[in-house]
Motif scaffolding. Structure first.
Motif, PDB file in Angstrom:
ATOM      1  N   GLU A 106       0.817  -1.223   0.000  1.00 54.69           N
ATOM      2  CA  GLU A 106       0.000   0.000   0.000  1.00 54.69           C
ATOM      3  C   GLU A 106       0.847   1.268   0.000  1.00 54.69           C
ATOM      4  N   ILE A 107       1.976   1.225   0.703  1.00 55.75           N
ATOM      5  CA  ILE A 107       2.860   2.404   0.711  1.00 55.75           C
ATOM      6  C   ILE A 107       3.376   2.654  -0.704  1.00 55.75           C
ATOM      7  N   GLU A 108       3.762   1.586  -1.368  1.00 55.96           N
ATOM      8  CA  GLU A 108       4.275   1.720  -2.742  1.00 55.96           C
ATOM      9  C   GLU A 108       3.175   2.227  -3.676  1.00 55.96           C
ATOM     10  N   ALA A 109       1.959   1.776  -3.439  1.00 54.43           N
ATOM     11  CA  ALA A 109       0.838   2.251  -4.246  1.00 54.43           C
ATOM     12  C   ALA A 109       0.670   3.766  -4.080  1.00 54.43           C
ATOM     13  N   GLU A 110       0.805   4.232  -2.856  1.00 52.69           N
ATOM     14  CA  GLU A 110       0.667   5.677  -2.611  1.00 52.69           C
ATOM     15  C   GLU A 110       1.785   6.462  -3.269  1.00 52.69           C
ATOM     16  N   VAL A 111       3.001   5.916  -3.177  1.00 52.36           N
ATOM     17  CA  VAL A 111       4.155   6.589  -3.792  1.00 52.36           C
ATOM     18  C   VAL A 111       3.954   6.656  -5.309  1.00 52.36           C
ATOM     19  N   TYR A 112       3.556   5.548  -5.881  1.00 48.73           N
ATOM     20  CA  TYR A 112       3.356   5.499  -7.349  1.00 48.73           C
ATOM     21  C   TYR A 112       2.279   6.513  -7.757  1.00 48.73           C
ATOM     22  N   GLN A 113       1.205   6.552  -6.991  1.00 43.42           N
ATOM     23  CA  GLN A 113       0.157   7.537  -7.286  1.00 43.42           C
ATOM     24  C   GLN A 113       0.691   8.955  -7.200  1.00 43.42           C
ATOM     25  N   SER A 114       1.527   9.203  -6.208  1.00 45.08           N
ATOM     26  CA  SER A 114       2.039  10.573  -6.057  1.00 45.08           C
ATOM     27  C   SER A 114       2.948  10.944  -7.225  1.00 45.08           C
ATOM     28  N   LEU A 115       3.626   9.953  -7.811  1.00 42.33           N
ATOM     29  CA  LEU A 115       4.456  10.245  -8.994  1.00 42.33           C
ATOM     30  C   LEU A 115       3.584  10.550 -10.211  1.00 42.33           C
ATOM     31  N   ALA A 116       2.423   9.917 -10.276  1.00 37.40           N
ATOM     32  CA  ALA A 116       1.548  10.062 -11.452  1.00 37.40           C
ATOM     33  C   ALA A 116       0.565  11.225 -11.317  1.00 37.40           C
ATOM     34  N   ARG A 117       0.266  11.619 -10.091  1.00 33.38           N
ATOM     35  CA  ARG A 117      -0.856  12.521  -9.824  1.00 33.38           C
ATOM     36  C   ARG A 117      -0.740  13.885 -10.502  1.00 33.38           C
ATOM     37  N   HIS A 118       0.479  14.417 -10.587  1.00 33.11           N
ATOM     38  CA  HIS A 118       0.622  15.790 -11.101  1.00 33.11           C
ATOM     39  C   HIS A 118       0.645  15.843 -12.641  1.00 33.11           C
ATOM     40  N   ILE A 119       0.645  14.680 -13.288  1.00 28.27           N
ATOM     41  CA  ILE A 119       0.760  14.659 -14.756  1.00 28.27           C
ATOM     42  C   ILE A 119      -0.600  14.948 -15.392  1.00 28.27           C
ATOM     43  N   ARG A 120      -0.612  15.899 -16.326  1.00 24.69           N
ATOM     44  CA  ARG A 120      -1.867  16.254 -17.023  1.00 24.69           C
ATOM     45  C   ARG A 120      -1.697  15.992 -18.515  1.00 24.69           C
ATOM     46  N   CYS A 121      -2.663  15.291 -19.089  1.00 29.39           N
ATOM     47  CA  CYS A 121      -2.639  14.994 -20.537  1.00 29.39           C
ATOM     48  C   CYS A 121      -1.257  14.454 -20.938  1.00 29.39           C
ATOM     49  N   GLY A 122      -0.737  13.570 -20.162  1.00 28.19           N
ATOM     50  CA  GLY A 122       0.618  13.083 -20.407  1.00 28.19           C
ATOM     51  C   GLY A 122       0.669  11.627 -20.819  1.00 28.19           C
TER      52      GLY A 122
END
Ligand SMILES: C[S@@+](CC[C@H](N)C(=O)[O-])C[C@H]1O[C@@H](n2cnc3c(N)ncnc32)[C@H](O)[C@@H]1O
Length: 196
Positions: free
Chosen positions: A24-40
């Protein structure tokens, strides 16, 4: 907070088998890496049944970010992938993505990492997440193929830094002090910082 159990609770008819190696921690980290990307563009290399990929699909859909899944589904059977000899893991991955409701959001390249990397022009990818073969040589090759594809503001990252010696050696050798360890067994390097 990512609820991994929720991903399994789709009722009897729609149970998904997301067995894999991602907490779950890794899932959160991965989401945080992806979250700021727009139309990418986000690419995961080595998806197995889709466990790690499944954790970023909603955020990418919301942000109109295209997701690509790369896997041969022919892992080295000596490396703990006995199940791949008996079951069609690619079919399980495709079914999982469909049942989770993201079939339209993910483009699949069922081929080797290095071959898939040639499909993308240099500098056009916002995030590549590498979780394929874990030997030193394979990780070196994966990074060498994918790093040029990353955009100036993009990130290259991967799994198993703390658990696989080959991953750690390759990542450290190529990126040294620029390696960030944001949580779990994930490593990440921002291109803008490395190229400064
Ligand atoms: C550790 S598993 C991936 C786990 C997945 N990320 C998850 O969270 O469940 C590694 C995957 O990489 C794939 N793989 C290994 N070498 C590869 C290569 N050269 N190109 C593409 N896929 C590869 C294997 O088929 C396997 O599915």
């Amino acid at each position: 907070m990512v609820d991994m159990k929720m991903l399994h609770s789709f009722g009897r008819a729609k149970t998904v088998d997301l067995g894999g190696w991602f907490d779950e921690i890794e899932a959160e980290v991965y989401q945080s890496l992806a979250r700021h990307i727009r139309c990418g563009v986000v690419i995961e290399v080595g998806v197995w049944k889709g466990r790690s990929l499944s954790t970023i699909l909603e955020v990418c859909r919301r942000n109109e970010t295209r997701v690509y899944a790369v896997d041969t589904w022919k892992p080295d059977l000596r490396d703990g992938y006995g199940e791949a000899a008996e079951r069609n893991i690619e079919a399980i991955f495709r079914q999982n993505i469909r049942r989770l409701g993201y079939a339209e959001s993910v483009e699949i390249f069922a081929e080797k990492s290095c071959k898939a990397s040639r499909r993308f022009p240099d500098g056009c990818v916002d995030l590549v997440f590498i979780d394929a073969e874990h030997s030193y040589k394979a990780v070196m090759e994966d990074i060498r193929h994918w790093f040029p594809k990353i955009s100036k503001s993009g990130t290259i990252a991967g799994h198993d830094y703390t658990t696989r010696a080959g991953v750690r050696r390759a990542v450290d050798e190529l990126f040294g002090e620029y390696v960030a360890l944001p949580g779990g067994s994930i490593w990440a390097v921002k291109k803008s910082e490395f190229s400064r």
